[in-house]
Design a protein around this motif. Structure first.
Motif, short mmCIF file in Angstrom:
data_model
loop_
_atom_site.label_atom_id
_atom_site.label_comp_id
_atom_site.label_asym_id
_atom_site.label_seq_id
_atom_site.Cartn_x
_atom_site.Cartn_y
_atom_site.Cartn_z
N THR A 79 0.82 -1.22 0.00
CA THR A 79 0.00 0.00 0.00
C THR A 79 0.85 1.26 0.00
O THR A 79 0.31 2.36 -0.14
CB THR A 79 -0.92 0.00 1.23
OG1 THR A 79 -0.14 -0.12 2.42
CG2 THR A 79 -1.90 -1.17 1.15
N THR A 80 2.15 1.13 0.20
CA THR A 80 3.05 2.28 0.14
C THR A 80 4.20 1.97 -0.82
O THR A 80 4.55 0.82 -1.04
CB THR A 80 3.63 2.60 1.54
OG1 THR A 80 4.30 1.44 2.06
CG2 THR A 80 2.51 3.00 2.51
N ARG A 131 6.39 1.86 -7.45
CA ARG A 131 6.99 3.18 -7.63
C ARG A 131 5.94 4.17 -8.10
O ARG A 131 4.97 3.80 -8.78
CB ARG A 131 8.12 3.10 -8.66
CG ARG A 131 9.31 2.25 -8.23
CD ARG A 131 10.33 2.14 -9.35
NE ARG A 131 10.82 3.43 -9.77
CZ ARG A 131 11.87 4.06 -9.22
NH1 ARG A 131 12.53 3.48 -8.22
NH2 ARG A 131 12.26 5.23 -9.64
N PRO A 132 6.12 5.47 -7.78
CA PRO A 132 5.15 6.47 -8.24
C PRO A 132 5.05 6.53 -9.76
O PRO A 132 3.96 6.70 -10.30
CB PRO A 132 5.70 7.79 -7.66
CG PRO A 132 6.57 7.38 -6.52
CD PRO A 132 7.14 6.05 -6.89
N ASP A 133 6.19 6.38 -10.45
CA ASP A 133 6.17 6.44 -11.91
C ASP A 133 5.84 5.09 -12.54
O ASP A 133 5.53 5.01 -13.73
CB ASP A 133 7.51 6.94 -12.45
CG ASP A 133 8.69 6.09 -11.99
OD1 ASP A 133 8.46 5.07 -11.31
OD2 ASP A 133 9.84 6.45 -12.29
N LEU A 191 5.33 -3.65 -10.44
CA LEU A 191 5.98 -4.65 -11.30
C LEU A 191 6.40 -5.83 -10.44
O LEU A 191 6.70 -5.68 -9.25
CB LEU A 191 7.19 -4.05 -12.01
CG LEU A 191 6.88 -3.00 -13.09
CD1 LEU A 191 8.17 -2.37 -13.59
CD2 LEU A 191 6.12 -3.61 -14.25
N LEU A 192 6.44 -6.99 -11.07
CA LEU A 192 6.81 -8.23 -10.37
C LEU A 192 8.12 -8.74 -10.94
O LEU A 192 8.27 -8.87 -12.16
CB LEU A 192 5.71 -9.27 -10.54
CG LEU A 192 5.96 -10.63 -9.89
CD1 LEU A 192 5.99 -10.50 -8.36
CD2 LEU A 192 4.91 -11.64 -10.32
N LEU A 193 9.07 -9.03 -10.05
CA LEU A 193 10.34 -9.66 -10.43
C LEU A 193 10.30 -11.10 -9.95
O LEU A 193 10.08 -11.36 -8.76
CB LEU A 193 11.53 -8.93 -9.78
CG LEU A 193 12.04 -7.63 -10.41
CD1 LEU A 193 10.99 -6.53 -10.35
CD2 LEU A 193 13.31 -7.17 -9.71
N GLN A 194 10.52 -12.02 -10.88
CA GLN A 194 10.51 -13.44 -10.53
C GLN A 194 11.60 -14.16 -11.30
O GLN A 194 12.03 -13.70 -12.36
CB GLN A 194 9.15 -14.05 -10.81
CG GLN A 194 8.63 -13.86 -12.22
CD GLN A 194 7.22 -14.38 -12.38
OE1 GLN A 194 6.79 -15.28 -11.65
NE2 GLN A 194 6.47 -13.83 -13.30
N PRO A 195 12.09 -15.29 -10.78
CA PRO A 195 13.20 -15.99 -11.44
C PRO A 195 12.84 -16.40 -12.87
O PRO A 195 11.70 -16.74 -13.16
CB PRO A 195 13.44 -17.21 -10.54
CG PRO A 195 12.82 -16.85 -9.23
CD PRO A 195 11.67 -15.96 -9.54
#
Length: 250
Positions: A79-80, A131-133, A191-195
Motif C-alpha cells: 500500500t506504500t 513506484r510512483p512512476d 511490477l513483479l520480479l521473478q526468477p
C-alpha cells in the motif's frame, strides 16, 4: 217425461260434437303449454392445475445478471511505495543500501558495515516494485550477491603479516541471478520480479535487489554453503584486494 227427452237429446248432441270438442281442447292445451327447450349442459367445475413444487406457473423473464466482481489478487500487494520481497505468501519491505550500487562490471563494491534489516526464511522469493512512476528498467534490474568478508590480511605494527577477523563487513559482488520483470494485473505502478527459471531458489546468504541503480538488501536464513557468499580481504599500501574464500577443509 220431458226431462228424460231433454237428457236423451243432450246426450245425442254431445255424442255428435265430442270429437270436434276434443280436438279443440287438445289444440288449446298445446298452445297454453310452453315449449320445452333442451336442457343446456350444466357448467362443469374446471380443474385447477397446481404447478409442482419448485416450478412457477408462469415463466418470468430472467433478470440481467450482475457483473462478476473482480477476483482478488492471488498475492498480497503493498500500500506504500517501495521494494518488497514476496516469500511464503507474505510481503517483506526491503530497506535501501546507502549510496549508488556499482555497475556489475565492477567486481567488488566498497565495504558495507551494517547487516541487512530483512531476513527471509525461504529462498523461493519474488519481488514487488511499487513506484510512483511505475517504471523499471528491466536491463538494470538484477539480484546480486553480498558476500561476507570472513577475514582480513595485513601487516601489523611490527611489520609482520597478520590475519585478523574482518568483523561485520560485506561487499557487493558482480555475481548475479537472472530475474525477469513483468506487470501485475490492474496495478499500473507495480511490477513483479521473478526468477527466469521455474523452481529456482536462492541459497542461504545475503543479496541485494538492484532497481534503477538503487540497492535493497535482504538475507536468506540458513547455513551458508555457497562459495560466492564468502571473500577474503588483503590490505595493501595501494588499497584493498579481495579473493574468494578457500574451500573448507575436509
Amino acid at each position: 217425461m220431458t226431462a228424460i227427452l231433454l237428457l236423451i237429446a243432450g246426450a245425442g248432441t254431445a255424442a255428435v260434437y265430442w270429437p270436434r270438442l276434443k280436438a279443440q281442447l287438445t289444440a288449446s292445451s298445446q298452445v297454453a303449454r310452453p315449449e320445452r327447450t333442451p336442457k343446456s349442459p350444466e357448467p362443469q367445475p374446471t380443474a385447477i392445475t397446481t404447478p409442482p413444487v419448485g416450478a412457477t406457473a408462469e415463466r418470468t423473464p430472467e433478470s440481467p445478471k450482475e457483473p462478476a466482481q473482480a477476483a482478488y489478487p492471488s498475492m498480497p500487494l503493498p500500500t506504500t511505495f517501495g521494494v518488497y520481497a514476496l516469500s511464503e505468501g507474505q510481503l517483506h519491505e526491503l530497506k535501501p543500501v546507502p549510496g549508488k550500487i556499482p555497475d556489475r562490471r565492477v567486481a567488488i563494491s566498497a565495504a558495507i558495515n551494517t547487516p541487512s534489516a530483512t531476513t527471509l526464511m525461504d529462498g523461493d522469493v519474488k519481488f514487488v516494485v511499487f513506484r510512483p512512476d511505475g517504471g523499471v528498467d528491466a536491463s538494470g534490474t538484477e539480484v546480486r550477491v553480498i558476500a561476507k568478508v570472513s577475514r582480513s590480511m595485513g601487516v601489523d605494527a611490527s611489520g609482520k603479516a597478520a590475519i585478523v577477523s574482518a568483523g561485520d563487513s560485506w561487499v557487493i559482488r558482480s555475481t548475479s541471478y537472472p530475474y525477469k520483470v513483468g506487470p501485475i494485473d490492474d496495478q499500473s505502478r507495480m511490477l513483479l520480479l521473478q526468477p527466469e527459471q521455474d523452481g529456482f531458489a536462492l541459497a542461504p546468504g545475503r543479496y541485494i535487489v538492484v532497481v534503477k541503480g538503487m540497492g535493497y538488501d535482504f538475507t536468506v536464513a540458513g547455513t551458508i554453503t555457497d562459495p560466492n557468499q564468502c571473500v577474503e580481504r588483503i590490505n595493501a599500501a595501494n588499497g584493498a584486494f579481495y579473493s574468494p574464500c578457500p574451500p573448507p577443509r575436509r
